[in-house]
Design an enzyme around this catalytic site. Structure first.
Site, PDB file in Angstrom:
ATOM      1  N   TRP A   1      17.421  -0.772   6.854  1.00 40.40           N
ATOM      2  CA  TRP A   1      15.995  -0.741   7.206  1.00 40.40           C
ATOM      3  C   TRP A   1      15.278   0.369   6.449  1.00 40.40           C
ATOM      4  O   TRP A   1      14.122   0.209   6.058  1.00 40.40           O
ATOM      5  CB  TRP A   1      15.832  -0.594   8.717  1.00 40.40           C
ATOM      6  CG  TRP A   1      15.929  -1.901   9.448  1.00 40.40           C
ATOM      7  CD1 TRP A   1      16.662  -2.986   9.076  1.00 40.40           C
ATOM      8  CD2 TRP A   1      15.258  -2.260  10.654  1.00 40.40           C
ATOM      9  NE1 TRP A   1      16.495  -3.997   9.984  1.00 40.40           N
ATOM     10  CE2 TRP A   1      15.649  -3.582  10.965  1.00 40.40           C
ATOM     11  CE3 TRP A   1      14.400  -1.591  11.512  1.00 40.40           C
ATOM     12  CZ2 TRP A   1      15.183  -4.256  12.101  1.00 40.40           C
ATOM     13  CZ3 TRP A   1      13.932  -2.257  12.653  1.00 40.40           C
ATOM     14  CH2 TRP A   1      14.315  -3.574  12.937  1.00 40.40           C
TER      15      TRP A   1
ATOM     16  N   ASP B   1      20.427  13.698  16.809  1.00 40.85           N
ATOM     17  CA  ASP B   1      20.056  12.879  17.961  1.00 40.85           C
ATOM     18  C   ASP B   1      18.535  12.808  18.067  1.00 40.85           C
ATOM     19  O   ASP B   1      17.874  13.832  18.267  1.00 40.85           O
ATOM     20  CB  ASP B   1      20.650  13.493  19.226  1.00 40.85           C
ATOM     21  CG  ASP B   1      20.516  12.599  20.447  1.00 40.85           C
ATOM     22  OD1 ASP B   1      19.719  11.637  20.408  1.00 40.85           O
ATOM     23  OD2 ASP B   1      21.209  12.866  21.446  1.00 40.85           O
TER      24      ASP B   1
ATOM     25  N   ASP C   1      16.615  -0.404  15.057  1.00 42.78           N
ATOM     26  CA  ASP C   1      17.545  -1.534  15.105  1.00 42.78           C
ATOM     27  C   ASP C   1      18.813  -1.109  15.835  1.00 42.78           C
ATOM     28  O   ASP C   1      19.877  -1.690  15.653  1.00 42.78           O
ATOM     29  CB  ASP C   1      17.872  -2.012  13.682  1.00 42.78           C
ATOM     30  CG  ASP C   1      18.507  -3.397  13.664  1.00 42.78           C
ATOM     31  OD1 ASP C   1      18.122  -4.234  14.508  1.00 42.78           O
ATOM     32  OD2 ASP C   1      19.383  -3.653  12.811  1.00 42.78           O
TER      33      ASP C   1
ATOM     34  N   LYS D   1      14.859  -3.481  18.621  1.00 46.05           N
ATOM     35  CA  LYS D   1      15.728  -4.575  19.049  1.00 46.05           C
ATOM     36  C   LYS D   1      16.006  -4.492  20.540  1.00 46.05           C
ATOM     37  O   LYS D   1      16.220  -3.407  21.090  1.00 46.05           O
ATOM     38  CB  LYS D   1      17.046  -4.530  18.275  1.00 46.05           C
ATOM     39  CG  LYS D   1      18.074  -5.564  18.734  1.00 46.05           C
ATOM     40  CD  LYS D   1      19.118  -5.847  17.696  1.00 46.05           C
ATOM     41  CE  LYS D   1      19.983  -4.664  17.349  1.00 46.05           C
ATOM     42  NZ  LYS D   1      20.932  -4.999  16.271  1.00 46.05           N
TER      43      LYS D   1
END
Length: 230
Positions: A84, A116, A140, A180
């Site tokens: 991506w 993170d 994603d 997603k």
């Protein structure tokens, strides 16, 4: 790699490849390898220089919703392996920052951070790095699956909620968010806070998403930092 208007593969598949089961290969591993060998998107990604077949999903979503604009700032959450991030750069984004707990091989022009995204200081850190807030936050990400549909569904909804709240802090007014999710009913709980903070919220399942997969993508545009007051 081909240009920004790269299209997903079309037309009939070639010869189906079957693998003989190796003694040390599990049935699940055998099934995965066979599927990979016969997937036209896997072959096309390799031929066109994309790091994963998932690149075609973002290409389709961008073609449909106009997510990546020339000169935009983009954050890619869960960027590994970098497909991506590649698409965002190829389609004209000025600044692309990918964040992942795993190391990601360099993508020309992009900045990759191993860390993170849920760290408290990450939105401010990325804003400083990009020279302003993001025009697009994309994810994603998916948790490790258990094979239990209800459990996997709840896990990805929780992960997407974290990404959404990150986007609330990281997006510029008018920005967009794409992520997603797995279908299963609870994805509806994401819609209310999204509708409060974005002008439009849509669902989409790209053609490159496997038919047997329950995944779909939520696409929100027109970010309103102050909610419905804007």
């Amino acid at each position: 790699m081909s240009g920004g208007k790269t299209q997903p593969p079309t037309g009939p598949r070639g010869k189906v490849v079957m693998l003989k089961t190796a003694r040390k290969r599990s049935v699940a591993s055998q099934r995965w390898l066979t599927r990979q060998l016969n997937d036209p998107y896997v072959a096309a990604a390799k031929a066109q220089g994309w790091r994963s077949r998932a690149a075609f999903k973002l290409i389709e979503l961008d073609d449909k919703f106009g997510l990546i604009s020339k000169g935009s700032r983009v954050i890619d959450l869960g960027a590994a392996p970098g497909g991506w991030t590649q698409v965002a750069m190829k389609r004209g984004a000025a600044v692309v920052v990918g964040v992942d707990l795993l190391p990601v091989d360099p993508v020309p022009g992009a900045t990759l951070i191993q860390g993170d995204f849920n760290d408290d200081d990450m939105p401010a850190r990325l804003s400083s790095l990009m020279g302003g807030k993001a025009d697009l936050v994309m994810s994603d990400m998916a948790p490790n699956t258990t094979g239990h549909a209800a459990t996997d569904h709840m896990r990805i909804i929780a992960l997407t909620e974290l990404a959404l709240h990150f986007a609330f802090d990281a997006l510029a007014p008018g920005g967009a968010f794409v992520a997603k999710v797995f279908q299963g009913g609870s994805e509806k709980q994401l819609l209310e806070p999204m509708k409060q903070r974005f002008a439009s919220v849509r669902h989409a399942k790209p053609a490159s998403s496997r038919k047997e997969s329950s995944e779909l993508y939520v696409v929100a545009k027109g970010f309103r930092p102050n909610g419905l007051q804007d």
